[in-house]
Structures are given as structure tokens and as C-alpha cells.
Enzyme design. Sequence first.
Site, mmCIF file in Angstrom:
data_model
loop_
_atom_site.group_PDB
_atom_site.id
_atom_site.type_symbol
_atom_site.label_atom_id
_atom_site.label_comp_id
_atom_site.label_asym_id
_atom_site.label_seq_id
_atom_site.Cartn_x
_atom_site.Cartn_y
_atom_site.Cartn_z
ATOM 1 N N LEU A 51 0.205 1.389 -18.757
ATOM 2 C CA LEU A 51 1.334 2.049 -18.115
ATOM 3 C C LEU A 51 0.827 3.181 -17.230
ATOM 4 C CD1 LEU A 51 4.432 2.545 -17.877
ATOM 5 C CD2 LEU A 51 4.169 4.139 -19.802
ATOM 6 N N LYS A 63 3.142 -11.098 -15.401
ATOM 7 C CA LYS A 63 1.760 -10.713 -15.140
ATOM 8 C C LYS A 63 0.784 -11.723 -15.724
ATOM 9 C CE LYS A 63 2.792 -7.063 -12.853
ATOM 10 N NZ LYS A 63 2.603 -7.078 -11.385
ATOM 11 N N GLY A 74 0.789 -1.232 0.000
ATOM 12 C CA GLY A 74 0.000 0.000 0.000
ATOM 13 C C GLY A 74 0.814 1.270 0.000
ATOM 14 N N SER A 115 3.191 1.723 -2.342
ATOM 15 C CA SER A 115 3.653 1.873 -3.723
ATOM 16 C C SER A 115 2.901 2.991 -4.421
ATOM 17 C CB SER A 115 3.460 0.565 -4.487
ATOM 18 O OG SER A 115 2.066 0.289 -4.639
ATOM 19 N N PHE A 116 3.315 3.342 -5.628
ATOM 20 C CA PHE A 116 2.685 4.406 -6.407
ATOM 21 C C PHE A 116 1.189 4.144 -6.572
ATOM 22 C CE2 PHE A 116 2.239 6.466 -10.798
ATOM 23 C CZ PHE A 116 2.117 7.746 -10.282
ATOM 24 N N VAL A 159 5.079 -10.175 0.845
ATOM 25 C CA VAL A 159 4.391 -11.247 0.122
ATOM 26 C C VAL A 159 5.382 -12.236 -0.470
ATOM 27 C CG1 VAL A 159 2.888 -11.751 -1.846
ATOM 28 C CG2 VAL A 159 2.407 -9.780 -0.387
ATOM 29 N N LYS A 190 7.041 6.616 6.353
ATOM 30 C CA LYS A 190 6.919 7.652 5.327
ATOM 31 C C LYS A 190 5.455 8.043 5.129
ATOM 32 C CE LYS A 190 11.044 6.382 2.672
ATOM 33 N NZ LYS A 190 11.552 5.832 1.381
ATOM 34 N N SER A 222 0.792 -5.878 -4.936
ATOM 35 C CA SER A 222 2.226 -6.142 -4.803
ATOM 36 C C SER A 222 2.853 -6.540 -6.131
ATOM 37 C CB SER A 222 2.478 -7.251 -3.782
ATOM 38 O OG SER A 222 2.219 -6.788 -2.480
ATOM 39 N N PRO A 262 -4.269 -2.780 -15.718
ATOM 40 C CA PRO A 262 -4.008 -1.391 -16.091
ATOM 41 C C PRO A 262 -2.879 -1.251 -17.115
ATOM 42 C CG PRO A 262 -3.056 -1.854 -13.945
ATOM 43 C CD PRO A 262 -3.756 -3.109 -14.387
#
Length: 360
Positions: A230, A204, A43, A45-46, A97, A74, A119, A228
Site C-alpha cells: 500500500l 493485479k 505518469g 498518477s501518485f 491504455v 497540471k 497505469s 509494491p
Amino acid sequence: MAIVKTAPIHQGHHDWKRLPKEMKEDSFRSSSQMAKMVCVTNGTSFLGLWIVRQLLLRGYIVRLTAHNTGELQKVEEMEEFALYSANNKLSGVVVNVATDSTASLCEAFDGCYGVFHTSSFIDPHGLSGYTEHMVNLEVKGAEKTVEACSLTSSVRRCVFTSSLTACTWQRDGFSEDGDFVVDEKCWSDQHLCREKKLWLALSKTMSEKAAWRAAEESGGVNLVTVCPALLTGPAFSASCASSAVAYLKGAREMYEKNLLATVDVRRAAEAHVCVYEEMEIGGSGRYICFDKVITRPEDARDLEKKLNMGLGFSADEDSGDRDEYRSSQSHIGSHRIFNAKLRRIMDLSASARSCRHERD
């Protein structure tokens, strides 16, 4: 933000899978708070952080996972999350994970009604940040996550983040009208991915298929996947440079075939939440997510500049060779990406929120 240690795993999780579906649903209808508590893996990550933002705005209680306490700290220091943390709407737990056990994931998911699995693994020693070694890690991570969802009695739904690259890398097979349609029924060719060393696309594809197999075998969790394009958006070049490099391997070929697509991370995050809520009324399967297909040379060069990556598009700026090539290929066939399935539910969600705001 509280860094939580979740309650120990209760005995009898396997018995939960044997209960009739109606009994499971009835037990959760009595707890609206339970239905509003979700977990977002990676959670920090970008994409993960934007999904967390969307969930909090919609009133969910969110637990995010991170690889270490530094990542959680952070987030804790971000002012926008201070009120949510103070009101116990946001908490975090350290779990990896890739390396931790299924039992650790069960602890992280315990008490949550839904899991958003975002992840993704990066190899810091790989030139592109993504190597063949990562494929097995992704597959094992997918299997482990879905297994943990099925073993955790509170979890009923899982939204799994895949990639558009799990759909687009196929050996061309144009239809009679000259079109090659990419939609939710399409899967990337694993042999082709290996031939071209497209490790992200292979990863993926294989990890998403592994997630579907695990969900079917467990029978205890409702799974959907989001694919999704890019990711772009605020600070995306700095936030996900490694994953962008891996995604864009083969970018020139994707561009030539009208398959180089992008999606703003904010829209991608909203799509994940919309899909999750659609599951309440029967949402299922895969959802392709993009908002722009790069078809013009100037857009390709603009993407290259924003990413600060040498994709070769700028070299064509003073030459018409690439445009002439694209034009010469147009009579052979064109690729088209469809996301009508996702667009429909997002439009309905937007209309519903607009109506609620008008009533308020």
C-alpha cells in the site's frame, strides 16, 4: 512541458523482432541518449509522478503519458519540472491504455529504450473505485502495453507495476516450522479473490500473469515486475484514496496474518528505477516492495486515521480482544513477507551513488 506528437510508426517493426539479439544490442550501444530516454505510462498518477522525479534526478529523458491534456497541464504548472521541460528533458503525450489502440501506444513509446507501465484503472461509478469490471480492463491494458513494447523497435525493457496483493491472498499452507512465507514465488489464489470479491488483488494477479505471457510470446522485450505494498507518503490520502480503498478491502484479515504492509511512494519509485538499472546486468523476474508491516494495534489505528477510512481498527482501541486473538493465533503459524531480492539491489545502488558523490 511540451505535449508531443511522436513520429508515425515505422514500417518493419515486426522485422526488428527477427534480428539477432547481438545486432539489436550493438545498434543501441552507439546511442547513449536513446538508452536514457524512457516512457512512464500514467505518469501524472501518485506513483507515476514520483517515478518521473526519480528518473529526472538520475539524468534520464522522460516522456510521460496521461489520459488528457488537463493532467499534463497540471504537471507543466509544477515549478519543480520547469527547468527539465525547458531543456527538453521532460515531455508528455496523451494516450489512454484502456481505450486507445496498440498503435497509439507504439507511437507514445517510439524512441524510448524503456517503459515503466504504472497505469491502473479506477471505476468512478464503483463504491470502492474498483469493481469487477476493472479486472478485464487491467488484463487487456497489460497485454496491449507489452505488445506495444515488443512492436516498438527502440524499446528493450519494460518495468511493470503490479501489487503485493498479487502475492498475498492465498489459502494458508504453513510449513513444518509454522511459517507461511510470502516472496516472489507466491501468487494470489484467483478463486479465493473471487470468493472474497477482492477485485484489486484479482486484477493485479491476472494482469501481471498476462504481461508475463505476452512478454514470453513476443520474445522482443525484457520484462520485470514490481509488487509494491500500500502506497503511503506525501499527500497519499488525497492522491490515491480510491486505490487505497480497493487495496484495503480485507485489511482486517491482512492485519491478523501480518500481511498488511505499506511502502513510502518515494521508496517505491526508487525501487522501480533501481530494478530498471539492474536489468542492465541481468535483473529479472518479480520484486516485492514494502518498507513496513503493520503488526501493532497503534500502527493500524494510525494508518486508519491518516487515510481517514473506517477500517475498524479504532474500535479496538479500548478493548484487548483483538490483541488477545492475535496472541492466541501465534502458535498456529505466522506469515512473513520477504523482499531480500529488492533490498539487495537497492543497497548496492545506494552504495554506488554514495561512491560517485565522494569522487565528485
